[in-house]
Design a protein around this motif. Structure first.
Motif, mmCIF file in Angstrom:
data_model
loop_
_atom_site.group_PDB
_atom_site.id
_atom_site.type_symbol
_atom_site.label_atom_id
_atom_site.label_comp_id
_atom_site.label_asym_id
_atom_site.label_seq_id
_atom_site.Cartn_x
_atom_site.Cartn_y
_atom_site.Cartn_z
ATOM 1 N N TYR A 109 0.695 -1.041 -0.047
ATOM 2 C CA TYR A 109 -0.007 -0.138 0.069
ATOM 3 C C TYR A 109 0.892 1.331 -0.083
ATOM 4 O O TYR A 109 1.922 1.273 0.639
ATOM 5 N N ILE A 110 0.231 2.194 -0.697
ATOM 6 C CA ILE A 110 0.865 3.555 -0.739
ATOM 7 C C ILE A 110 0.084 4.529 0.033
ATOM 8 O O ILE A 110 -1.098 4.673 -0.546
ATOM 9 N N PHE A 111 0.279 5.268 0.869
ATOM 10 C CA PHE A 111 -0.590 6.324 1.449
ATOM 11 C C PHE A 111 -0.362 7.707 0.890
ATOM 12 O O PHE A 111 0.744 8.122 0.922
ATOM 13 N N GLU A 168 1.507 11.894 10.123
ATOM 14 C CA GLU A 168 1.462 10.921 11.296
ATOM 15 C C GLU A 168 0.789 9.639 11.202
ATOM 16 O O GLU A 168 1.205 8.795 11.697
ATOM 17 N N ILE A 169 -0.294 9.912 10.350
ATOM 18 C CA ILE A 169 -0.727 8.453 10.023
ATOM 19 C C ILE A 169 -0.028 7.623 8.959
ATOM 20 O O ILE A 169 -0.144 6.305 9.391
ATOM 21 N N ALA A 220 2.274 5.636 11.001
ATOM 22 C CA ALA A 220 1.665 4.744 11.962
ATOM 23 C C ALA A 220 1.316 3.285 11.254
ATOM 24 O O ALA A 220 0.923 2.217 12.087
ATOM 25 N N PHE A 221 1.346 3.258 10.191
ATOM 26 C CA PHE A 221 1.143 1.996 9.501
ATOM 27 C C PHE A 221 2.293 1.677 8.544
ATOM 28 O O PHE A 221 3.238 2.315 8.203
ATOM 29 N N PRO A 222 2.359 0.214 8.298
ATOM 30 C CA PRO A 222 3.479 -0.301 7.455
ATOM 31 C C PRO A 222 3.416 0.036 5.871
ATOM 32 O O PRO A 222 3.401 -0.714 5.211
ATOM 33 N N PHE A 223 3.101 1.135 5.341
ATOM 34 C CA PHE A 223 3.114 1.395 4.277
ATOM 35 C C PHE A 223 4.335 1.246 3.397
ATOM 36 O O PHE A 223 5.627 1.366 4.204
ATOM 37 N N SER A 224 4.365 0.812 2.261
ATOM 38 C CA SER A 224 5.433 1.024 1.427
ATOM 39 C C SER A 224 6.173 2.161 1.145
ATOM 40 O O SER A 224 7.144 2.473 1.052
#
Length: 311
Positions: free
Chosen positions: A58-60, A69-70, A73-77
């Motif tokens: 995933y890319i945020f 900050e989000i 907080a997640f293991p995004f690529s």
């Protein structure tokens, strides 16, 4: 394919009220099956994914300054930062994709200005977004020049405002661009992911994967269930590229064009069937959607008890 494919169709969409997290996750899986290496999403789409999100890449997309900050907080690529948020690069703990809209500007000149104010060695990928309304040879020359000048991987996101996006995407692939950002469907004039994949596989003889047509079918059907993604008509697309559904096999070896169900109606009604009724979808369309989902191997009876309120 050596060039990585990013699908951004979950950015900026409006989900239907009854869309579940399982539906969105199934859509993501269909994009992966079709040939997308990464799925880009915004905060709205993130909230529609189940926890944990799974092993997908995933890319945020950061749309507001506080969203960095989000991203942490997640293991995004990766995290996508539009140029206006370049000051957040130092605050992100994951690799950054810096997005630059080229507009009508001269691309080498624009990048020179950006490189003078931003340390490009601190970003993982530099994304160029524009219509790239240029002759393929000229576009190849520009891409070769900027890739040679800047020691950073490049991503190209062609817009279809001048109806040349597919050509620009193919040209970028031929140059060996590091990644391409596409959009399943035709929303917001981005290059349709499905058109690019079929074009590369049929005209340019590039190996996508064995079941990419099945993935496109799934994504096309699921998009009509989860949100208002404007998908390219699959039949027209296959006709354009002279594909025969009879010759395309899905993972279990069953053809995509099986006849609709025959015989008496199932007594146990599936979750998706009940949702289609809830959405007041016409019977013929409902039957067509259910048939296509069955051919693509979607589990009709998942989470039936959880969503029993739709009975």
């Amino acid at each position: 394919m050596k060039t990585a494919i990013i699908d951004r169709s979950l950015c900026g969409v409006i989900f239907k009220e009854i869309t579940s997290k399982t539906d969105v996750y199934t859509y993501v899986l269909s994009l992966k099956e079709a040939g997308a290496d990464y799925v880009e999403l915004d905060l709205n789409a993130l909230l529609r994914l189940p926890e944990p999100m799974g092993a997908e890449n995933y890319i945020f997309r950061v749309e507001q300054a506080y969203e960095h900050e989000i991203a942490n907080a997640f293991p995004f690529s990766y995290a996508v930062l539009p140029l206006k948020f370049a000051h957040l690069i130092e605050k992100l703990q994951i690799p950054v994709i810096l997005e630059i809209k080229t507009g009508d500007a001269d691309i080498p000149a624009l990048l020179k200005v950006v490189a003078e104010s931003i340390d490009l060695t601190k970003i993982a990928l530099l994304r160029l977004v524009g219509d790239f309304n240029k002759h393929p040879d000229e576009f190849k020359s520009i891409l070769a020049k900027v890739r040679m000048r800047y020691a950073v991987p490049f991503d190209v996101c062609p817009l279809n405002t001048t109806l040349c996006a597919l050509s620009a995407a193919v040209t970028a692939y031929e140059v060996g661009i590091d990644s391409l950002t596409l959009n399943f469907g035709n929303s917001n004039n981005f290059t349709p992911l499905e058109e690019f994949l079929i074009s590369m596989a049929t005209i340019h003889k590039v190996t996508i994967n064995r079941n990419y047509i099945s993935g496109i079918c799934k994504a096309s059907v699921m998009s009509s269930l989860i949100c208002e993604i404007e998908t390219t008509n699959l039949q027209k697309l296959m006709k354009r590229y002279q594909l025969s559904p009879q010759r395309v096999e899905v993972a279990d070896g069953q053809p995509l064009n099986l006849n609709p169900w025959k015989g008496k109606k199932h007594q146990r009604r599936s979750l998706i069937e009940r949702r289609l009724d809830y959405m007041e979808v016409e019977d013929d369309l409902s039957q067509e959607i259910m048939t296509q989902l069955k051919k693509c191997g979607v589990d009709f009876f998942a989470n039936d008890k959880k969503d029993s309120y739709l009975n």
